[in-house]
Design a protein around this motif. Structure first.
Motif, mmCIF file in Angstrom:
data_model
loop_
_atom_site.group_PDB
_atom_site.id
_atom_site.type_symbol
_atom_site.label_atom_id
_atom_site.label_comp_id
_atom_site.label_asym_id
_atom_site.label_seq_id
_atom_site.Cartn_x
_atom_site.Cartn_y
_atom_site.Cartn_z
ATOM 1 N N LEU A 41 0.828 -1.202 0.000
ATOM 2 C CA LEU A 41 0.000 0.000 0.000
ATOM 3 C C LEU A 41 0.866 1.257 0.000
ATOM 4 O O LEU A 41 0.587 2.226 -0.730
ATOM 5 N N GLY A 42 1.937 1.231 0.792
ATOM 6 C CA GLY A 42 2.817 2.388 0.849
ATOM 7 C C GLY A 42 3.478 2.686 -0.485
ATOM 8 O O GLY A 42 3.528 3.846 -0.927
ATOM 9 N N ILE A 43 3.994 1.673 -1.165
ATOM 10 C CA ILE A 43 4.644 1.881 -2.464
ATOM 11 C C ILE A 43 3.623 2.328 -3.503
ATOM 12 O O ILE A 43 3.901 3.202 -4.336
ATOM 13 N N THR A 44 2.427 1.741 -3.456
ATOM 14 C CA THR A 44 1.382 2.144 -4.411
ATOM 15 C C THR A 44 1.072 3.632 -4.286
ATOM 16 O O THR A 44 0.989 4.349 -5.285
ATOM 17 N N LEU A 45 0.904 4.103 -3.060
ATOM 18 C CA LEU A 45 0.604 5.518 -2.853
ATOM 19 C C LEU A 45 1.824 6.396 -3.154
ATOM 20 O O LEU A 45 1.696 7.464 -3.758
ATOM 21 N N TRP A 46 3.004 5.944 -2.733
ATOM 22 C CA TRP A 46 4.205 6.748 -2.940
ATOM 23 C C TRP A 46 4.481 6.984 -4.425
ATOM 24 O O TRP A 46 4.863 8.082 -4.823
ATOM 25 N N GLN A 47 4.291 5.947 -5.241
ATOM 26 C CA GLN A 47 4.651 6.044 -6.652
ATOM 27 C C GLN A 47 3.816 7.063 -7.415
ATOM 28 O O GLN A 47 4.198 7.485 -8.506
ATOM 29 N N PHE A 48 2.680 7.494 -6.866
ATOM 30 C CA PHE A 48 1.946 8.580 -7.507
ATOM 31 C C PHE A 48 2.785 9.861 -7.535
ATOM 32 O O PHE A 48 2.606 10.703 -8.422
ATOM 33 N N LEU A 49 3.704 9.993 -6.582
ATOM 34 C CA LEU A 49 4.526 11.203 -6.523
ATOM 35 C C LEU A 49 5.547 11.239 -7.661
ATOM 36 O O LEU A 49 5.478 12.110 -8.527
ATOM 37 N N PRO A 50 6.513 10.313 -7.718
ATOM 38 C CA PRO A 50 7.502 10.421 -8.799
ATOM 39 C C PRO A 50 6.935 10.130 -10.185
ATOM 40 O O PRO A 50 7.443 10.639 -11.183
ATOM 41 N N GLU A 51 5.873 9.325 -10.258
ATOM 42 C CA GLU A 51 5.343 8.948 -11.572
ATOM 43 C C GLU A 51 4.378 9.980 -12.146
ATOM 44 O O GLU A 51 4.188 10.043 -13.357
ATOM 45 N N PHE A 52 3.749 10.804 -11.293
ATOM 46 C CA PHE A 52 2.717 11.693 -11.818
ATOM 47 C C PHE A 52 2.731 13.078 -11.167
ATOM 48 O O PHE A 52 2.916 14.091 -11.838
ATOM 49 N N VAL A 53 2.587 13.144 -9.850
ATOM 50 C CA VAL A 53 2.393 14.428 -9.167
ATOM 51 C C VAL A 53 3.708 15.178 -8.968
ATOM 52 O O VAL A 53 3.793 16.392 -9.193
ATOM 53 N N LEU A 107 20.592 10.546 -6.911
ATOM 54 C CA LEU A 107 19.744 9.572 -6.232
ATOM 55 C C LEU A 107 18.343 9.609 -6.829
ATOM 56 O O LEU A 107 17.903 10.642 -7.347
ATOM 57 N N SER A 108 17.664 8.490 -6.740
ATOM 58 C CA SER A 108 16.286 8.416 -7.224
ATOM 59 C C SER A 108 15.412 7.813 -6.144
ATOM 60 O O SER A 108 15.817 6.870 -5.451
ATOM 61 N N LEU A 109 14.213 8.371 -6.007
ATOM 62 C CA LEU A 109 13.216 7.831 -5.078
ATOM 63 C C LEU A 109 12.045 7.222 -5.841
ATOM 64 O O LEU A 109 10.950 7.088 -5.307
ATOM 65 N N ASP A 110 12.308 6.858 -7.076
ATOM 66 C CA ASP A 110 11.316 6.209 -7.933
ATOM 67 C C ASP A 110 11.717 4.750 -8.093
ATOM 68 O O ASP A 110 12.799 4.442 -8.603
ATOM 69 N N TRP A 111 10.837 3.838 -7.652
ATOM 70 C CA TRP A 111 11.188 2.420 -7.683
ATOM 71 C C TRP A 111 11.418 1.930 -9.111
ATOM 72 O O TRP A 111 12.181 0.989 -9.326
ATOM 73 N N ALA A 112 10.803 2.557 -10.088
ATOM 74 C CA ALA A 112 11.044 2.167 -11.479
ATOM 75 C C ALA A 112 12.504 2.354 -11.834
ATOM 76 O O ALA A 112 13.102 1.530 -12.542
ATOM 77 N N PHE A 152 9.942 15.433 -9.715
ATOM 78 C CA PHE A 152 11.224 15.890 -9.165
ATOM 79 C C PHE A 152 11.904 14.777 -8.363
ATOM 80 O O PHE A 152 13.129 14.644 -8.350
ATOM 81 N N LEU A 153 11.100 13.941 -7.679
ATOM 82 C CA LEU A 153 11.646 12.887 -6.825
ATOM 83 C C LEU A 153 12.273 11.747 -7.618
ATOM 84 O O LEU A 153 13.008 10.944 -7.055
ATOM 85 N N SER A 154 11.991 11.675 -8.894
ATOM 86 C CA SER A 154 12.517 10.569 -9.690
ATOM 87 C C SER A 154 14.005 10.713 -9.967
ATOM 88 O O SER A 154 14.683 9.733 -10.279
ATOM 89 N N SER A 155 14.529 11.930 -9.858
ATOM 90 C CA SER A 155 15.953 12.149 -10.096
ATOM 91 C C SER A 155 16.417 13.344 -9.273
ATOM 92 O O SER A 155 16.170 14.497 -9.635
ATOM 93 N N ASN A 183 7.109 19.753 -10.744
ATOM 94 C CA ASN A 183 6.894 19.214 -12.086
ATOM 95 C C ASN A 183 7.234 20.335 -13.084
ATOM 96 O O ASN A 183 6.398 20.782 -13.856
ATOM 97 N N ASP A 184 8.464 20.765 -13.018
ATOM 98 C CA ASP A 184 8.935 21.913 -13.788
ATOM 99 C C ASP A 184 8.845 21.613 -15.281
ATOM 100 O O ASP A 184 9.343 20.586 -15.753
ATOM 101 N N ALA A 185 8.214 22.517 -16.012
ATOM 102 C CA ALA A 185 8.046 22.306 -17.445
ATOM 103 C C ALA A 185 9.379 22.321 -18.175
ATOM 104 O O ALA A 185 9.550 21.645 -19.198
ATOM 105 N N GLN A 186 10.351 23.075 -17.675
ATOM 106 C CA GLN A 186 11.641 23.178 -18.346
ATOM 107 C C GLN A 186 12.577 22.039 -17.955
ATOM 108 O O GLN A 186 13.250 21.453 -18.799
ATOM 109 N N SER A 187 12.621 21.696 -16.686
ATOM 110 C CA SER A 187 13.477 20.610 -16.209
ATOM 111 C C SER A 187 12.998 20.176 -14.840
ATOM 112 O O SER A 187 13.070 20.943 -13.877
ATOM 113 N N ILE A 188 12.536 18.961 -14.732
ATOM 114 C CA ILE A 188 12.050 18.487 -13.441
ATOM 115 C C ILE A 188 13.192 18.305 -12.454
ATOM 116 O O ILE A 188 12.968 18.238 -11.243
ATOM 117 N N GLU A 189 14.447 18.247 -12.943
ATOM 118 C CA GLU A 189 15.611 18.109 -12.070
ATOM 119 C C GLU A 189 16.205 19.457 -11.661
ATOM 120 O O GLU A 189 17.114 19.493 -10.837
#
Length: 786
Positions: free
Chosen positions: A268-280, A315-320, A283-286, A774-780
């Motif tokens: 449940l925790g990973i399912t909810l968390w992944q909404f952050l780096p994958e969609f909302v 570092l990445s906080l995206d399990w993918a 920035f957390l993905s990289s 979710n920066d349009a120019q660069s999410i990093e």
């Protein structure tokens, strides 16, 4: 193969024991009453699972010849007794097979178009199907249902939930809830050449290359499946979980309940968390720390970015990104030494070679360093489709106009190490596995002189003795499967629908058959599965480069999918059959479940591919850049480039180009590196040079990091914690929770991916508004990255 037509024959395939008659759920003529139990007896049951089978304790003595032949790590995991009365192919099995195969096939196929992904976890299926199976055993009515127009019937609920049903459901999902290699040439043809293959032809082609691989398993199973010395580590891991679940079903303990609470909370925790780096919050993905310090500095941006740069200390906080099975070394399942080798290859490629090429002039070609698309001499995108005439021949005029085709230096060395890894696999086996191969061959020769029963009778260990109770899969079943696949593909080839000459199909079958045993051996002893790579495309280009026809670059990918999938699927089939061997499941039931899996999964694979091509086309072709670098189409672009190079230009002309002259040395490097490691191992045996597997190193260096280089540092840190520190210093904790966490992480990611698809992509496409995270120019925040 239809379930209805197969069930009667499978009923006869079940085990016959000299002391107990099986109550495997067969189809029986109506009317029929169950003699083993009544409704009142079933109502009194507290837990819908099989009763334990008592065995004599003295039979478990380790000095028993039947026991001593089994490796100790297998003896500690696998049950050494069997109950031949347990049901296998049941109504519950078919229900659960459909439930778990369909979403898995869809998600797995979508993942192949993504730059990074986590797989549809077989551990999730293994855990979840057990719960659903127990529930069905409680709620389904005890009623027999007749099959129309036949004398056969089946029970909706044949009794307690069986561990063998559980194994079969998982094996079916492992076969069908996967992606399909044939979608690559289909997608390349549609995206770049507007060649849309008819859906029926596409589905038959996809099914046939899977079935060919399964049929090829017959080549290696005599050598690799029944020999107790070959553990097949992935199969052993799953068997350990099956055994644990079976024991927990019978006698649920507080520890067992705690384990599964952990599983569900983490899922449940990973399912909810992944909404952050994958969609909302992408920035957390990289997390590019160097970009935060100097967001407008080009050098800092290239060093720190994980989405187009080196990924230095990123570092990445995206399990993918962290799990990223493209690397072939699962974080929770692979030994620490293999993860170290993989990380060293990443450091070598991304942190050493990339800056050397960027600022040191490595390779001599300064353009397209972080792109795997073909380029012109001045760095422009090469119009590769212009090199194909309407008659699918080489357009010499266009080639002269645009000039030679160049690859970025990074892409070029991935090709180098790809070839090296393929040759290294054979060389490594020759140096480190020759003695084992010789022993296996001697046993095979000796077995041919032993009259009597099947292959199980030619081994004397307990596991093979137990499997003598069941009928072996006859060779003609494999031949029939191969014949069906062969007839489908040869018809499609004869109608000129897939762009290859008919005779190359026979070469593809031959090359696939040759590598089944050696690469299967490597997988059986090391749990490393060599990626398919591009060697087959090179071979195809060599064969057709002097032809005046069949010069469409799609042909290379078609050939590669046939030749590559032949041994890739064969390894998966052997692995799942080894699970059946460990869990004492009838061989014919395992075979049926595997064929049913691909039959259910392939149409879903095609539907998933259609959805991606229809909704993500502009991202995949590069017309629009995906800001998260997820739908980059880098794999498809790579196959297009390979097809143009090997088919249209041809290997002879290609290797004459100055840029390509070092590439043939990859074969020498791949062959020689294991020899050097072997020499060092013999000179310094305590240094453990044998763990520095050159095949894993070359395979890691062959990964293209141009789009995504984040996640590898996080993966290394996670691997240290899980597979070194916890395994070495907290072993009991590791043994209790490692596989549970592996299943929960991957299952949570895949559930999240499914939810994102349902909520934001199945109907009207919904995109996340741009904001700081979710920066349009660069999410990093790497604003100066070129």
């Amino acid at each position: 193969m239809s379930a209805g037509s197969s069930a009667p024959s499978l009923a006869g395939a079940e085990a016959k024991s000299s002391s107990v008659q099986p109550t495997v759920e067969p189809l029986e003529p109506l009317p029929h009453k169950r003699s083993s139990e009544s409704k009142e007896q079933r109502a009194d049951e507290k837990n819908p699972f099989e009763e334990p089978v008592e065995v004599d304790a003295d039979l478990e003595a380790e000095d028993d010849p039947e026991i001593s032949e089994i490796p100790p790590e297998v003896r500690r995991v696998v049950s050494l007794h069997d109950d031949t009365t347990l049901p296998t192919i049941t109504f519950r099995y078919f229900v659960l097979a459909v439930i778990f195969v369909i979403p898995g096939a869809f998600l797995s196929q979508i993942n192949t178009f993504r730059t990074t992904y986590a797989p549809y976890s077989v551990f999730f299926v293994q855990i979840a199907s057990n719960y659903v199976g127990l529930w069905l055993a409680r709620v389904l009515p005890d009623r027999r249902v007749g099959i129309p127009f036949t004398k056969w019937s089946f029970s909706l609920n044949p009794g307690p939930w069986s561990v063998k049903e559980h194994v079969l459901v998982t094996v079916t999902a492992a076969s069908g809830a996967t992606s399909n290699l044939a979608t690559t040439p289909i997608a390349v043809g549609e995206l770049y050449f507007n060649e849309r293959l008819h859906p029926a032809a596409a589905i038959f082609f996809m099914w046939s290359i899977d079935a060919t691989g399964y049929a090829f398993a017959a080549i290696a199973r005599q050598f690799l499946l029944y020999e107790p010395a070959y553990q097949w580590w992935q199969a052993l891991c799953q068997a350990a979980l099956f055994e644990t679940q079976a024991k927990q079903n019978k006698n649920p303990s507080p520890a067992a309940r705690k384990q599964f609470k952990v599983f569900w909370f983490v899922l449940l925790g990973i399912t909810l968390w992944q909404f952050l780096p994958e969609f909302v919050f992408p920035f957390l993905s990289s997390l590019a720390f160097l970009c935060w310090v100097a967001p407008h500095n080009k050098i800092a941006n290239f060093l720190g970015s994980g989405l187009g740069g080196m990924g230095f200390l990123n570092l990445s906080l995206d399990w993918a990104n962290v799990s990223n099975w493209n690397a072939g070394v699962p974080l929770f399942l692979s030994p620490w030494w293999s993860q170290v080798v993989l990380f060293v290859s990443f450091v070598f490629s991304a942190w050493i070679l990339l800056p050397a090429a960027k600022w040191g002039g490595l390779g001599g070609y300064q353009y397209c360093l972080m792109s795997n698309r073909a380029c012109t001499a001045d760095g422009e995108r090469y119009p590769v489709s212009a090199l194909v005439t309407p008659q699918n021949t080489f357009n010499q005029t266009a080639y002269e106009e645009y000039g030679p085709m160049y690859l970025g230096v990074h892409n070029l060395w991935t090709v180098f190490f790809d070839y090296a890894s393929y040759i290294s696999a054979y060389s490594w086996i020759a140096f480190f596995g020759a003695s084992n191969i010789r022993k296996a061959y001697k046993k095979f020769r000796a077995r041919r002189n032993v009259p009597g029963g099947g292959i199980n009778h030619q081994y004397t260990d307990r596991l093979n003795v137990l499997m003598r109770s069941y009928k072996e899969v006859p060779l003609w079943w494999y031949l029939a499967l191969f014949s069906a696949a062969f007839a489908s593909i040869i018809t499609i080839v004869a109608l000129d629908l897939i762009f290859i000459p008919w005779w190359t199909y026979f070469v593809a079958l031959a090359t696939g058959a040759v590598v089944v045993v050696p690469l299967g051996w490597l997988y059986a002893v090391s749990n490393f599965q060599l990626p398919i790579g591009t060697f087959n495309e090179l071979l195809y280009g060599t064969m057709v480069q002097n032809l005046s026809h069949h010069r469409n670059p799609i042909g290379a990918s078609v050939y590669g999918s046939i030749a590559g999938d032949a041994w890739y699927r064969a390894q998966y089939m052997l692995q799942d059959q080894k699970i059946g061997h460990y869990m004492h499941v009838p061989q014919r039931a395992i075979f049926f479940s595997q064929v049913l899996g691909i039959t259910l999964g392939v149409p879903i694979n095609y539907a998933a591919m259609r959805w991606v091509l229809d909704t993500k086309r502009d991202y995949l072709t590069g017309d629009i850049e995906d800001p998260a670098h997820i739908w980059t189409g880098q794999s498809l672009a790579g196959y297009l480039t390979l097809g143009v190079q090997y088919v249209l230009i041809g290997p002879t002309k290609l290797f004459q180009q100055e840029q390509w002259k070092p590439i043939p040395y990859a074969f020498l490097f791949g062959a020689g590196a294991p020899a050097v490691i072997y020499l060092l191992h013999r000179l310094f045996p305590r240094a453990k040079f044998n763990l520095w597997n050159t095949t894993i190193f070359c395979s890691g260096a062959s990964i293209f990091y141009g789009n995504v280089s984040t996640g590898y540092f996080s993966r290394f840190i996670g691997g240290f914690v899980v597979m070194y520190w916890a395994y070495r210093y907290r072993y009991q904790l590791w043994a209790r929770y490692n596989f549970i966490l592996a299943a929960a992480f991957d299952a949570g990611f895949n559930l999240n991916l499914l939810l994102i698809f349902l909520f934001f992509g199945s109907g009207k496409v919904v995109t996340m508004p741009h904001w700081w995270g979710n920066d349009a120019q660069s999410i990093e925040k790497c604003y100066a990255l070129e």
